[in-house]
Design an enzyme around this catalytic site. Sequence first.
Site, PDB file in Angstrom:
ATOM      1  N   ALA A  66       0.856  -1.190   0.000  1.00 33.25           N
ATOM      2  CA  ALA A  66       0.000   0.000   0.000  1.00 33.25           C
ATOM      3  C   ALA A  66       0.887   1.234   0.000  1.00 33.25           C
ATOM      4  O   ALA A  66       2.008   1.208   0.528  1.00 33.25           O
ATOM      5  CB  ALA A  66      -0.878  -0.006   1.247  1.00 33.25           C
ATOM      6  N   GLY A 109       0.790  -5.193   0.857  1.00 31.96           N
ATOM      7  CA  GLY A 109      -0.331  -5.348  -0.071  1.00 31.96           C
ATOM      8  C   GLY A 109       0.080  -5.930  -1.414  1.00 31.96           C
ATOM      9  O   GLY A 109      -0.753  -6.493  -2.129  1.00 31.96           O
ATOM     10  N   GLU A 112       0.162  -9.602  -0.698  1.00 29.80           N
ATOM     11  CA  GLU A 112      -1.241 -10.027  -0.535  1.00 29.80           C
ATOM     12  C   GLU A 112      -1.945 -10.117  -1.892  1.00 29.80           C
ATOM     13  O   GLU A 112      -2.778 -10.990  -2.112  1.00 29.80           O
ATOM     14  CB  GLU A 112      -1.964  -9.038   0.390  1.00 29.80           C
ATOM     15  CG  GLU A 112      -1.467  -9.156   1.835  1.00 29.80           C
ATOM     16  CD  GLU A 112      -1.995  -8.062   2.748  1.00 29.80           C
ATOM     17  OE1 GLU A 112      -1.854  -6.868   2.377  1.00 29.80           O
ATOM     18  OE2 GLU A 112      -2.532  -8.376   3.821  1.00 29.80           O
ATOM     19  N   GLU A 132       4.345  -5.225   7.438  1.00 31.78           N
ATOM     20  CA  GLU A 132       3.445  -4.219   8.017  1.00 31.78           C
ATOM     21  C   GLU A 132       3.764  -3.874   9.467  1.00 31.78           C
ATOM     22  O   GLU A 132       3.590  -2.734   9.896  1.00 31.78           O
ATOM     23  CB  GLU A 132       1.981  -4.704   7.932  1.00 31.78           C
ATOM     24  CG  GLU A 132       1.345  -4.540   6.559  1.00 31.78           C
ATOM     25  CD  GLU A 132       1.567  -5.713   5.636  1.00 31.78           C
ATOM     26  OE1 GLU A 132       2.500  -6.519   5.881  1.00 31.78           O
ATOM     27  OE2 GLU A 132       0.830  -5.829   4.644  1.00 31.78           O
TER      28      GLU A 132
HETATM   29  N1  CO8 Z   1       4.473   3.405  -0.505  1.00 29.25           N
HETATM   30  C1  CO8 Z   1       4.836   4.609  -1.033  1.00 29.25           C
HETATM   31  N2  CO8 Z   1       6.028   4.814  -1.647  1.00 29.25           N
HETATM   32  C2  CO8 Z   1       6.870   3.759  -1.713  1.00 29.25           C
HETATM   33  C3  CO8 Z   1       6.547   2.503  -1.199  1.00 29.25           C
HETATM   34  C4  CO8 Z   1       5.267   2.343  -0.577  1.00 29.25           C
HETATM   35  N3  CO8 Z   1       4.860   1.145  -0.092  1.00 29.25           N
HETATM   36  N4  CO8 Z   1       7.593   1.655  -1.409  1.00 29.25           N
HETATM   37  C5  CO8 Z   1       8.536   2.391  -2.055  1.00 29.25           C
HETATM   38  N5  CO8 Z   1       8.111   3.655  -2.232  1.00 29.25           N
HETATM   39  C6  CO8 Z   1       8.813   4.774  -2.876  1.00 29.25           C
HETATM   40  C7  CO8 Z   1       9.857   5.359  -1.954  1.00 29.25           C
HETATM   41  O1  CO8 Z   1       9.299   6.298  -1.054  1.00 29.25           O
HETATM   42  C8  CO8 Z   1      10.798   6.004  -2.954  1.00 29.25           C
HETATM   43  O2  CO8 Z   1      10.233   7.212  -3.365  1.00 29.25           O
HETATM   44  P1  CO8 Z   1      11.196   8.536  -3.583  1.00 29.25           P
HETATM   45  O3  CO8 Z   1      12.109   8.135  -4.698  1.00 29.25           O
HETATM   46  O4  CO8 Z   1      10.226   9.596  -3.945  1.00 29.25           O
HETATM   47  O5  CO8 Z   1      11.907   8.737  -2.301  1.00 29.25           O
HETATM   48  C9  CO8 Z   1      10.751   5.039  -4.144  1.00 29.25           C
HETATM   49  O6  CO8 Z   1       9.555   4.276  -3.977  1.00 29.25           O
HETATM   50  C10 CO8 Z   1      11.903   4.086  -4.190  1.00 29.25           C
HETATM   51  O7  CO8 Z   1      11.974   3.461  -2.923  1.00 29.25           O
HETATM   52  P2  CO8 Z   1      13.397   3.114  -2.248  1.00 29.25           P
HETATM   53  O8  CO8 Z   1      14.366   4.192  -2.510  1.00 29.25           O
HETATM   54  O9  CO8 Z   1      13.126   2.738  -0.839  1.00 29.25           O
HETATM   55  O10 CO8 Z   1      13.798   1.855  -3.152  1.00 29.25           O
HETATM   56  P3  CO8 Z   1      14.646   0.581  -2.748  1.00 29.25           P
HETATM   57  O11 CO8 Z   1      14.801  -0.226  -3.993  1.00 29.25           O
HETATM   58  O12 CO8 Z   1      15.878   0.961  -1.990  1.00 29.25           O
HETATM   59  O13 CO8 Z   1      13.730  -0.247  -1.697  1.00 29.25           O
HETATM   60  C11 CO8 Z   1      11.675  -1.278  -0.970  1.00 29.25           C
HETATM   61  C12 CO8 Z   1      12.522  -0.810  -2.170  1.00 29.25           C
HETATM   62  C13 CO8 Z   1      12.378  -2.406  -0.213  1.00 29.25           C
HETATM   63  C14 CO8 Z   1      10.382  -1.766  -1.597  1.00 29.25           C
HETATM   64  C15 CO8 Z   1      11.438  -0.099  -0.004  1.00 29.25           C
HETATM   65  O14 CO8 Z   1      11.011   1.026  -0.738  1.00 29.25           O
HETATM   66  C16 CO8 Z   1      10.395  -0.405   1.037  1.00 29.25           C
HETATM   67  O15 CO8 Z   1      10.694  -0.990   2.042  1.00 29.25           O
HETATM   68  N6  CO8 Z   1       9.120   0.008   0.792  1.00 29.25           N
HETATM   69  C17 CO8 Z   1       8.053  -0.149   1.743  1.00 29.25           C
HETATM   70  C18 CO8 Z   1       7.563  -1.583   1.759  1.00 29.25           C
HETATM   71  C19 CO8 Z   1       6.441  -1.749   2.766  1.00 29.25           C
HETATM   72  O16 CO8 Z   1       6.601  -1.482   3.946  1.00 29.25           O
HETATM   73  N7  CO8 Z   1       5.285  -2.234   2.304  1.00 29.25           N
HETATM   74  C20 CO8 Z   1       4.132  -2.449   3.119  1.00 29.25           C
HETATM   75  C21 CO8 Z   1       3.222  -1.273   3.055  1.00 29.25           C
HETATM   76  S1  CO8 Z   1       1.840  -1.439   4.149  1.00 29.25           S
HETATM   77  C22 CO8 Z   1       0.717  -2.404   3.336  1.00 29.25           C
HETATM   78  O17 CO8 Z   1       0.952  -2.832   2.249  1.00 29.25           O
HETATM   79  C23 CO8 Z   1      -0.554  -2.676   4.053  1.00 29.25           C
HETATM   80  C24 CO8 Z   1      -1.607  -3.319   3.189  1.00 29.25           C
HETATM   81  C25 CO8 Z   1      -2.912  -3.450   3.898  1.00 29.25           C
HETATM   82  C26 CO8 Z   1      -3.597  -2.125   4.085  1.00 29.25           C
HETATM   83  C27 CO8 Z   1      -5.002  -2.305   4.555  1.00 29.25           C
HETATM   84  C28 CO8 Z   1      -5.651  -0.919   4.779  1.00 29.25           C
HETATM   85  C29 CO8 Z   1      -7.039  -1.022   5.371  1.00 29.25           C
END
Ligand code: CO8
Length: 259
Positions: A66, A109, A112, A132
């Site tokens: 997400a 997500g 998922e 998460e």
């Molecule tokens: N959301 C928003 N932006 C993101 C996300 C995300 N999940 N993941 C990556 N990005 C963005 C970063 O902010 C970054 O943006 P910018 O260049 O503007 O700074 C860009 O993508 C590149 O990211 P990184 O520089 O971090 O890239 P890396 O290759 O070094 O790392 C990763 C990639 C490992 C994917 C890392 O970005 C990361 O850990 N992302 C978050 C992953 C995460 O925690 N996912 C879970 C999210 S919560 C969820 O999914 C809940 C679902 C259920 C919700 C139910 C609601 C009711």
Amino acid sequence: MEYNNIRVNVEEGIYWLTLNRPDARNALDAGMLQEIGQAMEEAENQTEVKVIVLQGAGGKSFAAGADIKQLYEKQPLDALVPGMQGLYNRIENCPKVTIAAVNGFALGGGCELAMACDIRVATKKAKFGLPELNLGIIPGAGGTQRLARIVGKGRAMDMILTGRMVDGEEAERIGLATYFVEEEADLPTRIESIAKAVLKKGPVAVQLAKMAVHKGFDVDEGTAQWIEKLSQSVVFGTEDKQEGTKAFIEKRKAVFQNK
Ligand code: CO8
């Protein structure tokens, strides 16, 4: 239909749905989720489409979960709407076969979403995880349930409580990925060969077999076997069943008509 956050194209019965926010690692924001729903509806209504493949653009990520910036704004009641969980249930219940092509991150997500698909194909670069808890929330799009059903309660507990990512090879070993593809370049070919195997089958039987497995998982075994029996009774009434059995007897390939 025009899309901004995804790309779609249909080729030989396969509907390719590409999550297309590579700069954000294909994070699933509200706009993208809405478009995935619209595309699923479009694919479901196209009779020539038999298989839907979900994949991520950019080669680094299937979907990083997400959109965390949008998540930051969420309030308690926002978690009560069908949202992502509702969309993934819809994908699981889709009458066509769904395949997730996981190359790179499938987190939160994103993982998922892959788990809501019938088949997952992972490359060496694949990283599955439910991180998460790192954000102070829990998996909320079916993840706590689907992961445990797919890999077992113990492994699901480990992945959810530690946030540990598993690569494509391990994912295949524990059953999270259905197939492991060593070379990234071979992913489309492998997907096509799986899709082709499905495309040869009668669509009614495909749909009922899929739903018998899914719905059977939610109920006790006796009820599940009734679901199987009733589904079989439906397919016994189809022309495709007559064609499939006759073709075997006549030593030729069956030509199914979806009737
Ligand atoms: N959301 C928003 N932006 C993101 C996300 C995300 N999940 N993941 C990556 N990005 C963005 C970063 O902010 C970054 O943006 P910018 O260049 O503007 O700074 C860009 O993508 C590149 O990211 P990184 O520089 O971090 O890239 P890396 O290759 O070094 O790392 C990763 C990639 C490992 C994917 C890392 O970005 C990361 O850990 N992302 C978050 C992953 C995460 O925690 N996912 C879970 C999210 S919560 C969820 O999914 C809940 C679902 C259920 C919700 C139910 C609601 C009711």
